[in-house]
Scaffold this motif. Structure first.
Motif, PDB file in Angstrom:
ATOM      1  N   GLU A 131       0.817  -1.216   0.000  1.00 52.21           N
ATOM      2  CA  GLU A 131       0.000   0.000   0.000  1.00 52.21           C
ATOM      3  C   GLU A 131       0.851   1.265   0.000  1.00 52.21           C
ATOM      4  O   GLU A 131       0.404   2.332  -0.413  1.00 52.21           O
ATOM      5  CB  GLU A 131      -0.928   0.034   1.226  1.00 52.21           C
ATOM      6  CG  GLU A 131      -1.930  -1.081   1.287  1.00 52.21           C
ATOM      7  CD  GLU A 131      -1.347  -2.371   1.844  1.00 52.21           C
ATOM      8  OE1 GLU A 131      -0.281  -2.331   2.479  1.00 52.21           O
ATOM      9  OE2 GLU A 131      -1.957  -3.431   1.595  1.00 52.21           O
ATOM     10  N   LEU A 132       2.086   1.149   0.475  1.00 53.35           N
ATOM     11  CA  LEU A 132       2.938   2.333   0.596  1.00 53.35           C
ATOM     12  C   LEU A 132       4.011   2.404  -0.491  1.00 53.35           C
ATOM     13  O   LEU A 132       4.780   3.357  -0.530  1.00 53.35           O
ATOM     14  CB  LEU A 132       3.614   2.345   1.973  1.00 53.35           C
ATOM     15  CG  LEU A 132       2.664   2.338   3.172  1.00 53.35           C
ATOM     16  CD1 LEU A 132       3.458   2.320   4.467  1.00 53.35           C
ATOM     17  CD2 LEU A 132       1.730   3.525   3.142  1.00 53.35           C
ATOM     18  N   GLU A 133       4.052   1.419  -1.382  1.00 56.15           N
ATOM     19  CA  GLU A 133       5.067   1.432  -2.438  1.00 56.15           C
ATOM     20  C   GLU A 133       4.822   2.604  -3.385  1.00 56.15           C
ATOM     21  O   GLU A 133       3.691   2.924  -3.734  1.00 56.15           O
ATOM     22  CB  GLU A 133       5.034   0.123  -3.223  1.00 56.15           C
ATOM     23  CG  GLU A 133       5.623  -1.037  -2.481  1.00 56.15           C
ATOM     24  CD  GLU A 133       5.598  -2.322  -3.288  1.00 56.15           C
ATOM     25  OE1 GLU A 133       6.178  -3.283  -2.821  1.00 56.15           O
ATOM     26  OE2 GLU A 133       4.978  -2.351  -4.376  1.00 56.15           O
ATOM     27  N   GLU A 139       4.728  11.426   2.071  1.00 57.80           N
ATOM     28  CA  GLU A 139       3.416  10.808   1.883  1.00 57.80           C
ATOM     29  C   GLU A 139       3.227   9.611   2.804  1.00 57.80           C
ATOM     30  O   GLU A 139       2.148   9.401   3.357  1.00 57.80           O
ATOM     31  CB  GLU A 139       3.247  10.370   0.419  1.00 57.80           C
ATOM     32  CG  GLU A 139       3.149  11.529  -0.553  1.00 57.80           C
ATOM     33  CD  GLU A 139       3.203  11.071  -1.993  1.00 57.80           C
ATOM     34  OE1 GLU A 139       2.646  11.794  -2.837  1.00 57.80           O
ATOM     35  OE2 GLU A 139       3.795  10.010  -2.285  1.00 57.80           O
ATOM     36  N   VAL A 140       4.298   8.830   2.976  1.00 60.85           N
ATOM     37  CA  VAL A 140       4.226   7.683   3.879  1.00 60.85           C
ATOM     38  C   VAL A 140       3.979   8.158   5.299  1.00 60.85           C
ATOM     39  O   VAL A 140       3.142   7.618   6.026  1.00 60.85           O
ATOM     40  CB  VAL A 140       5.524   6.838   3.803  1.00 60.85           C
ATOM     41  CG1 VAL A 140       5.574   5.817   4.927  1.00 60.85           C
ATOM     42  CG2 VAL A 140       5.647   6.164   2.454  1.00 60.85           C
ATOM     43  N   ARG A 141       4.711   9.177   5.718  1.00 65.30           N
ATOM     44  CA  ARG A 141       4.548   9.715   7.065  1.00 65.30           C
ATOM     45  C   ARG A 141       3.115  10.215   7.269  1.00 65.30           C
ATOM     46  O   ARG A 141       2.497   9.953   8.298  1.00 65.30           O
ATOM     47  CB  ARG A 141       5.551  10.844   7.293  1.00 65.30           C
ATOM     48  CG  ARG A 141       5.539  11.373   8.714  1.00 65.30           C
ATOM     49  CD  ARG A 141       6.658  12.357   8.979  1.00 65.30           C
ATOM     50  NE  ARG A 141       7.941  11.665   8.867  1.00 65.30           N
ATOM     51  CZ  ARG A 141       8.988  12.110   8.165  1.00 65.30           C
ATOM     52  NH1 ARG A 141       8.918  13.254   7.530  1.00 65.30           N
ATOM     53  NH2 ARG A 141      10.102  11.433   8.115  1.00 65.30           N
ATOM     54  N   GLU A 142       2.573  10.913   6.272  1.00 65.44           N
ATOM     55  CA  GLU A 142       1.201  11.419   6.366  1.00 65.44           C
ATOM     56  C   GLU A 142       0.200  10.261   6.456  1.00 65.44           C
ATOM     57  O   GLU A 142      -0.729  10.293   7.253  1.00 65.44           O
ATOM     58  CB  GLU A 142       0.898  12.287   5.146  1.00 65.44           C
ATOM     59  CG  GLU A 142      -0.478  12.918   5.169  1.00 65.44           C
ATOM     60  CD  GLU A 142      -0.689  13.802   3.951  1.00 65.44           C
ATOM     61  OE1 GLU A 142      -1.774  13.688   3.370  1.00 65.44           O
ATOM     62  OE2 GLU A 142       0.222  14.577   3.600  1.00 65.44           O
ATOM     63  N   GLU A 143       0.419   9.219   5.656  1.00 62.50           N
ATOM     64  CA  GLU A 143      -0.466   8.053   5.668  1.00 62.50           C
ATOM     65  C   GLU A 143      -0.436   7.352   7.028  1.00 62.50           C
ATOM     66  O   GLU A 143      -1.468   6.972   7.567  1.00 62.50           O
ATOM     67  CB  GLU A 143      -0.046   7.071   4.563  1.00 62.50           C
ATOM     68  CG  GLU A 143      -0.932   5.866   4.434  1.00 62.50           C
ATOM     69  CD  GLU A 143      -2.266   6.160   3.782  1.00 62.50           C
ATOM     70  OE1 GLU A 143      -2.372   7.182   3.075  1.00 62.50           O
ATOM     71  OE2 GLU A 143      -3.198   5.383   3.994  1.00 62.50           O
ATOM     72  N   VAL A 144       0.764   7.218   7.588  1.00 68.27           N
ATOM     73  CA  VAL A 144       0.895   6.572   8.890  1.00 68.27           C
ATOM     74  C   VAL A 144       0.222   7.406   9.968  1.00 68.27           C
ATOM     75  O   VAL A 144      -0.467   6.878  10.848  1.00 68.27           O
ATOM     76  CB  VAL A 144       2.386   6.334   9.226  1.00 68.27           C
ATOM     77  CG1 VAL A 144       2.564   5.899  10.669  1.00 68.27           C
ATOM     78  CG2 VAL A 144       2.975   5.299   8.287  1.00 68.27           C
TER      79      VAL A 144
END
Length: 149
Positions: A131-133, A139-144
């Motif tokens: 999902e994070l690839e 963006e990963v930090r925001e998603e987490v």
């Protein structure tokens, strides 16, 4: 009896109780403990058939075979020096692929095949969920952060 003798008797009783508890714990764990082996350990000092052990290594590329029943797989685990045939019946972990690390709990059978009861797939430190690839670090930090809140 003098106080000095009473303390000595109490100390000896406590020591005897401690030794007894240790022996009981060792006796209780003798069939429950599983030792960690790598394939080289199998070659040098093979475990007895039926002994509960934990096997760790890499799934050898090109050896994964699914049996006609669809739930039994056979593959080789290797560590670069030796290899061990493994049979497992059940659902494979998501991260289980050829060339990846694996830790299996199980027992050796009389034919020299390791029969795994559970499989744990290992991934490298660069693992990234699907999902994070393709996302940037921000963006990963925001998603987490959205997931945590």
């Amino acid at each position: 009896m003098k106080a000095k003798h009473q303390r000595l008797v109490l100390l000896l009783l406590a020591l005897a109780a401690l030794i007894g508890a240790t022996l009981l714990a060792i006796y209780a764990l003798r069939d429950q403990a599983s030792y960690f082996y790598v394939p080289t350990d199998f070659a040098e000092n093979p475990p007895e058939p039926g002994q509960a052990i934990r096997l760790g290594g890499m799934v050898e590329t090109g050896t994964l075979v699914t049996q006609p029943d669809g739930v039994t797989v056979q593959f080789m685990v290797q560590d670069g020096e030796a290899r061990v045939p493994v049979t497992y019946t059940g659902i494979l972990p998501d991260l289980f692929v050829e060339g990846s690390g694996v830790v299996a709990d199980g027992r050796m059978d009389a034919n020299g095949t390791f029969v795994a009861e559970t499989l744990l797939a290992k991934h490298d430190e660069n693992y990234m969920p699907r999902e994070l690839e393709g996302m940037t670090t921000a963006e990963v930090r925001e998603e987490v952060q959205e997931t945590v809140q």
